[in-house]
Design an enzyme around this catalytic site. Sequence first.
Site, PDB file in Angstrom:
ATOM      1  CB  SER A 128      52.737  72.397 -11.577  1.00  0.00           C
ATOM      2  OG  SER A 128      52.689  72.579 -12.967  1.00  0.00           O
ATOM      3  CG  HIS A 129      52.799  73.103  -4.882  1.00  0.00           C
ATOM      4  ND1 HIS A 129      53.281  72.004  -4.269  1.00  0.00           N
ATOM      5  CD2 HIS A 129      52.010  73.866  -3.962  1.00  0.00           C
ATOM      6  CE1 HIS A 129      52.469  71.994  -2.977  1.00  0.00           C
ATOM      7  NE2 HIS A 129      52.335  73.190  -2.768  1.00  0.00           N
ATOM      8  CD  GLU A 130      49.248  76.631  -4.898  1.00  0.00           C
ATOM      9  OE1 GLU A 130      48.052  76.576  -4.357  1.00  0.00           O
ATOM     10  OE2 GLU A 130      50.054  77.186  -4.190  1.00  0.00           O
ATOM     11  CB  THR A 131      46.665  72.603 -10.542  1.00  0.00           C
ATOM     12  OG1 THR A 131      47.921  72.798 -11.326  1.00  0.00           O
ATOM     13  CG2 THR A 131      46.037  73.954 -10.320  1.00  0.00           C
ATOM     14  NE  ARG A 278      54.380  76.247  -2.720  1.00  0.00           N
ATOM     15  CZ  ARG A 278      53.295  76.755  -3.122  1.00  0.00           C
ATOM     16  NH1 ARG A 278      53.153  77.094  -4.446  1.00  0.00           N
ATOM     17  NH2 ARG A 278      52.305  76.731  -2.278  1.00  0.00           N
TER      18      ARG A 278
END
Length: 314
Positions: A128-131, A278
Amino acid sequence: MGLWALVAFCLLSLILVGSAEQCGGQAGGRVCPGGACCSKFGWCGNTADYCGSGCQSQCSSTGDIGQLITRSMFNDMLKHRNEGSCPGKGFYTYDAFIAAAKAFPGFGTTGDTTTRKREIAAFLAQTSHETTGGWASAPDGPYAWGYCYLREQGSPGAYCVPSAQWPCAAGRKYYGRGPIQISYNYNYGQAGKAIGVDLVNNPDLVATDAVISFKTAFWFWMTPQSPKPSCHNVITGGWTPSGADRSAGRLPGFGVITNIINGGVECGKGVVPQVQDRIGFYKRYCDILRVSYGNNLDCNNQRPFGSGLLLDTI
């Protein structure tokens, strides 16, 4: 014991004597790659013979994590992923998530219920952090906006480096795509080989086929690449830090997973926003799954891992 059973037993004994065991107590506590079960004899596999009675580690009780994370939970976690402003609208589905997870039977099925829930929460939090498409004052808070983005934003380059094994295909770019934003030709090559898809020649499958997209993220999650352990082994207790790890402050917990993913940028620098983001996702998802967070959530005082194939490339 019948004659044929005795013959089979003797043959099996000869095979075992003539080759080295792969995991468990027979192999110094090693765990199987890809989340496979370690049988009581020290061999890796995914059938009942490996995962059933006497299984030593990563013993999958079921390949269906839907018992722990329902469709409604998934939709609540990723509440705003289908907003009109999200480039990934309609792509990241619950069904694709479950289907891809079944290809990695150790994911979300290893350990007790608390461990299994934490792994699901940790995976969805990191990806989720990456996107993320969230911001501080976003509706429902910044941690309800995971899985908004599908492709790396801006004007990404080719992410092509010389590789004899995974040479870049003409006209292809290997920028970040999918839940883990997998990048570089060699990572596309390794992931594709693991899931049986030619991603070197067809990298955009990670952004057009949701099951393949999730599978690349699960591949990254489940695969150790020295000197880094796998994210899976860390969150499920399958990783024991060495003396060097302990000296570097790397202790089991969510923080080491952040170190695995992007330690060179985010870890060992005190409190940084990315790490806190994160953790924010992780805590929210743990709350939805009704599971405690565990210890060592940040990597503020951890030294990054040394060089590895996936170091700081995703």
